[in-house]
Design an enzyme around this catalytic site. Sequence first.
Site, mmCIF file in Angstrom:
data_model
loop_
_atom_site.group_PDB
_atom_site.id
_atom_site.type_symbol
_atom_site.label_atom_id
_atom_site.label_comp_id
_atom_site.label_asym_id
_atom_site.label_seq_id
_atom_site.Cartn_x
_atom_site.Cartn_y
_atom_site.Cartn_z
ATOM 1 N N THR A 156 -19.598 29.448 -36.956
ATOM 2 C CA THR A 156 -20.795 28.896 -36.281
ATOM 3 C C THR A 156 -20.934 29.625 -34.939
ATOM 4 O OG1 THR A 156 -19.461 27.054 -35.466
ATOM 5 C CG2 THR A 156 -20.849 26.626 -37.372
ATOM 6 N N LYS A 182 -12.372 28.732 -39.038
ATOM 7 C CA LYS A 182 -13.436 28.855 -38.045
ATOM 8 C C LYS A 182 -13.283 27.699 -37.053
ATOM 9 C CE LYS A 182 -16.783 26.831 -37.493
ATOM 10 N NZ LYS A 182 -17.377 25.578 -36.893
ATOM 11 N N THR A 193 -16.649 21.643 -35.263
ATOM 12 C CA THR A 193 -15.901 21.578 -36.519
ATOM 13 C C THR A 193 -14.865 22.688 -36.641
ATOM 14 O OG1 THR A 193 -17.672 20.517 -37.670
ATOM 15 C CG2 THR A 193 -16.122 21.737 -39.014
ATOM 16 N N GLU A 279 -15.221 28.524 -26.704
ATOM 17 C CA GLU A 279 -16.525 28.793 -26.093
ATOM 18 C C GLU A 279 -16.369 29.116 -24.610
ATOM 19 O OE1 GLU A 279 -18.260 25.172 -27.396
ATOM 20 O OE2 GLU A 279 -18.867 26.013 -29.328
ATOM 21 N N ASN A 402 -22.949 25.350 -24.379
ATOM 22 C CA ASN A 402 -23.141 24.000 -24.892
ATOM 23 C C ASN A 402 -24.392 23.318 -24.378
ATOM 24 O OD1 ASN A 402 -20.949 23.380 -26.787
ATOM 25 N ND2 ASN A 402 -19.734 24.117 -25.060
ATOM 26 N N THR A 407 -30.036 20.855 -30.917
ATOM 27 C CA THR A 407 -30.114 20.206 -32.234
ATOM 28 C C THR A 407 -31.145 20.916 -33.084
ATOM 29 O OG1 THR A 407 -31.585 18.640 -31.126
ATOM 30 C CG2 THR A 407 -29.406 17.879 -31.705
#
Lengths: 407, 407
Positions: A156, A182, A193, A279, A402, A407
């Site tokens: 992702t 991942k 996730t 991240e 982030n 969404t």
Amino acid sequence: MDEMTFLNGGITSAKGFRTAGVEAGVKYAQRRDVALILADVPCVTAGVFTTNRVAAAPVVVDREKLAATPRSQAIVVNTGCANACTGAQGLADARAIADASAKLLGLDPSLVLVSSTGVIGTLLPVDRIIAGVEKAKAALAVGDIPNEQAACAIMTTDTVQKRAAVQVTIDGKVVTLGGMCKGAGMIEPMMATMLAYVTTDAAVDATWLQSALKAAADVSFNRVVVDGDESTNDTLICMASGLAGNTTIDGNHPDAEKFLAALKAVCTNLAKQIVMDGEGVSKFVTVKVRGARDTGDAHLVARAIARSPLVKTSWFGLDPNWGRVICATGYSGAEVDERLVRIYYGGICAYDCGRVADEATLAQMTEIMRERSFEVVVDLGLGEGEDTIYTCDFTFDYVKINAEYTT
Amino acid sequence: MDEMTFLNGGITSAKGFRTAGVEAGVKYAQRRDVALILADVPCVTAGVFTTNRVAAAPVVVDREKLAATPRSQAIVVNTGCANACTGAQGLADARAIADASAKLLGLDPSLVLVSSTGVIGTLLPVDRIIAGVEKAKAALAVGDIPNEQAACAIMTTDTVQKRAAVQVTIDGKVVTLGGMCKGAGMIEPMMATMLAYVTTDAAVDATWLQSALKAAADVSFNRVVVDGDESTNDTLICMASGLAGNTTIDGNHPDAEKFLAALKAVCTNLAKQIVMDGEGVSKFVTVKVRGARDTGDAHLVARAIARSPLVKTSWFGLDPNWGRVICATGYSGAEVDERLVRIYYGGICAYDCGRVADEATLAQMTEIMRERSFEVVVDLGLGEGEDTIYTCDFTFDYVKINAEYTT
């Protein structure tokens, strides 16, 4: 060969596994977003899943299947959509993809597992994913290119694909374990996730494999990942084809520990890759706690330090701010007596039972913190409890990534 | 007067209190860094202190004094140095400052409390602080200017001074409560020291005041501040001079609830000011959880949401990312059934028992999130448990402030 050997491998390094990662247009055009892992034979299979009360549909489906029969022969993974919070339709979609894939691959549906990662609350494009599985079936292969394409197809916000493989000798037979994963969360990686798949050609008893996989998760993914802070989709699955020719490994097998060590090594290597790709991460930090009253206390302290935004921003700022470390230690819930505590940055003592490092020593620590990777050790001076957590700093880029991922 | 009236006041609004905030050169030149609160008479006093196992020297000293006698007449506060992790010398220094201040003010040392905030692990400049107390004694006064100067003299990374005051009628007498506080942490504010002082002219029973102060802390400072994440120095002290002329308030007093409501109002107002001034904060967010199985579950959910860096960065990014909210809800540890959950942003439903808001509705929520202050409500649909936490977003500036604030 008595030692463990790391290979430049992946999900098809063990005998009996093929894979492919293809473009199915789940969410974006021109990116690989469906991965297929197919074994030549039904495999003994263990799984460790999220403890989040809100579990995604594929997690519910896989749990059910493995509880009924701990065997599988194929796994279908999509990125771009998590199929979480999607209700009855989401469950039906996950089952539809497993059933259609089973038909395409000529397998019993009970042998096909499914995983999803991506945005919560949207429905899967079932037809596009099934079309992707058909495309993947045609591309199934062994080796570096399919390993890499499959690893890319489950990403992702990951910036690099993540693979690992090791070999050990069991009963004089070469046994291989290979995997991919991942995940690129940072403060609480499990919220982004984490998906991980390990294949092996070892013959392994199903019950023992489940407990071994849980033990391996505890020292790897659960050591970069604070217990309980889990996404709706977190999944770790291990498939064992049994094609290596060893006698079945269980708790009484003389090489059980050796296999377990290899499983832990693959999982730890993959878990560290997740932190490294966190991240916005600029620092990889190993937090070691020792001298705790017991292991539980050591874990509380390591977790409090690794989670503290104040500690994590100080790492980003190259500031050996041991005051924030001892503060997190103090509120961790563990037994702490500051008069017995020692704190080290890269082996240099910052706080020694009340004595504080001078400016010159703090400057040395700042130099150590310029490295991409360093270690912070807290010795509580109370007992034998110890624990290690792999973590990272907290940067501008984390906030940027982030705040902008919508969404 | 049956209602509570908010005043534009502070620590000297109640009868019998004077204050001053002066420049003592504790760490920096040309900034007020020592505050003195002096009462005309010995006051019934209650205190709520950090639960951090590593408690700073002034916390240890104040706890001892209030355990011996719940009375005080003066409080000396310094910023610039926390006097934490400073061992026996730190304790001796805290006592020396209390003793010297008592002598200067003509009080028994048991009646003088001390607080410190600032960097951990350095020793207090005792002589400079005592000189500061002497200077403050000469400046003691009542009113807006001393209230403001004292509130400024306890700040660290705070960008604004924080005060509040209310009046209520007890036994037909006007009773005033006034206070000031400092604190500007963000994700886990208690890690950045929170200091708060409330004075009142009410006559209050000491044992009842202690339980009332604890109850007030629970709905105010402990609602912006996740329980257990506390700095080494956190302190909330309430002094009651008794000069308002009411009959002593205890659990049987007919106006006990009214006084408690006023105490809660002052504390909540101060606590909200801490969030508003959070490091790098751009949004003030009220997280309300209702429909939980019980209060404990409601608190777990509110806390998980308020602490989640992923949720907090989505607020900064004006993204009504209810998926991250339900994810935090799911791992909070509370009983959750996603099919019964409803999530609202500013009163608009984002997730309704499995039904998801459309793009147009999400766009409306983004508009609401442009306000400085908004509300996120999670209804678990299971029972009567509810809780509210006041929190904020997570921004570039938070990382910047905390990466650059060095030891």
